[in-house]
Scaffold this motif. Structure first.
Motif, mmCIF file in Angstrom:
data_model
loop_
_atom_site.group_PDB
_atom_site.id
_atom_site.type_symbol
_atom_site.label_atom_id
_atom_site.label_comp_id
_atom_site.label_asym_id
_atom_site.label_seq_id
_atom_site.Cartn_x
_atom_site.Cartn_y
_atom_site.Cartn_z
ATOM 1 N N GLU A 149 0.834 -1.210 0.000
ATOM 2 C CA GLU A 149 0.000 0.000 0.000
ATOM 3 C C GLU A 149 0.869 1.260 0.000
ATOM 4 O O GLU A 149 0.548 2.237 -0.676
ATOM 5 C CB GLU A 149 -0.926 0.012 1.208
ATOM 6 C CG GLU A 149 -2.066 -0.962 1.098
ATOM 7 C CD GLU A 149 -2.955 -0.976 2.327
ATOM 8 O OE1 GLU A 149 -2.648 -0.274 3.321
ATOM 9 O OE2 GLU A 149 -3.962 -1.689 2.300
ATOM 10 N N GLN A 150 1.969 1.226 0.745
ATOM 11 C CA GLN A 150 2.880 2.373 0.779
ATOM 12 C C GLN A 150 3.496 2.612 -0.600
ATOM 13 O O GLN A 150 3.610 3.751 -1.048
ATOM 14 C CB GLN A 150 3.995 2.144 1.816
ATOM 15 C CG GLN A 150 3.523 2.069 3.230
ATOM 16 C CD GLN A 150 3.051 3.412 3.750
ATOM 17 O OE1 GLN A 150 3.141 4.440 3.098
ATOM 18 N NE2 GLN A 150 2.537 3.405 4.953
ATOM 19 N N GLU A 151 3.913 1.545 -1.265
ATOM 20 C CA GLU A 151 4.510 1.663 -2.599
ATOM 21 C C GLU A 151 3.507 2.200 -3.614
ATOM 22 O O GLU A 151 3.837 3.041 -4.445
ATOM 23 C CB GLU A 151 5.065 0.319 -3.080
ATOM 24 C CG GLU A 151 6.345 -0.068 -2.395
ATOM 25 C CD GLU A 151 7.464 0.929 -2.652
ATOM 26 O OE1 GLU A 151 7.627 1.385 -3.807
ATOM 27 O OE2 GLU A 151 8.160 1.282 -1.688
ATOM 28 N N ILE A 152 2.271 1.718 -3.550
ATOM 29 C CA ILE A 152 1.230 2.194 -4.453
ATOM 30 C C ILE A 152 0.972 3.678 -4.220
ATOM 31 O O ILE A 152 0.866 4.458 -5.170
ATOM 32 C CB ILE A 152 -0.054 1.361 -4.293
ATOM 33 C CG1 ILE A 152 0.175 -0.051 -4.831
ATOM 34 C CG2 ILE A 152 -1.238 2.024 -4.995
ATOM 35 C CD1 ILE A 152 -0.921 -1.039 -4.497
ATOM 36 N N ALA A 153 0.896 4.077 -2.964
ATOM 37 C CA ALA A 153 0.662 5.490 -2.636
ATOM 38 C C ALA A 153 1.814 6.362 -3.147
ATOM 39 O O ALA A 153 1.588 7.446 -3.689
ATOM 40 C CB ALA A 153 0.492 5.647 -1.129
ATOM 41 N N ARG A 154 3.054 5.881 -2.987
ATOM 42 C CA ARG A 154 4.218 6.649 -3.471
ATOM 43 C C ARG A 154 4.212 6.776 -4.980
ATOM 44 O O ARG A 154 4.457 7.839 -5.519
ATOM 45 C CB ARG A 154 5.509 5.983 -3.020
ATOM 46 C CG ARG A 154 6.078 6.597 -1.776
ATOM 47 C CD ARG A 154 7.382 5.938 -1.479
ATOM 48 N NE ARG A 154 6.986 4.679 -0.874
ATOM 49 C CZ ARG A 154 7.547 4.136 0.175
ATOM 50 N NH1 ARG A 154 8.599 4.660 0.702
ATOM 51 N NH2 ARG A 154 7.106 3.051 0.707
#
Length: 72
Positions: free
Chosen positions: A61-66
């Motif tokens: 989720e963090q990677e997608i948000a970034r």
């Protein structure tokens, strides 16, 4: 601000019981002006029938948000 219990997974909100592997994420909150960091805990291994652990899902989720933020 969301407050988590020390033995609770920040992703699924279920308890992390003794003997389960877990990951601790250190969080620095700039609004606290130099206070000690806080921590979030996540299950390190997937539950039966799941593809990824809570930690892996959180990281994804963090990677997608970034990547979404950079694309915008």
């Amino acid at each position: 601000m969301i407050v988590f219990c020390g033995n609770q997974c920040a992703y699924c909100r279920s308890s992390i019981v003794s003997g389960q592997r877990w990951v601790r994420e250190k969080i620095y909150d700039p609004t606290l002006n130099g206070r000690d960091p806080s921590y979030r805990r996540y299950h390190a291994e997937p539950f039966a029938g799941q593809v990824g652990s809570c930690w892996e899902k959180h990281q994804m989720e963090q990677e997608i948000a970034r990547s979404t933020a950079y694309a915008a």
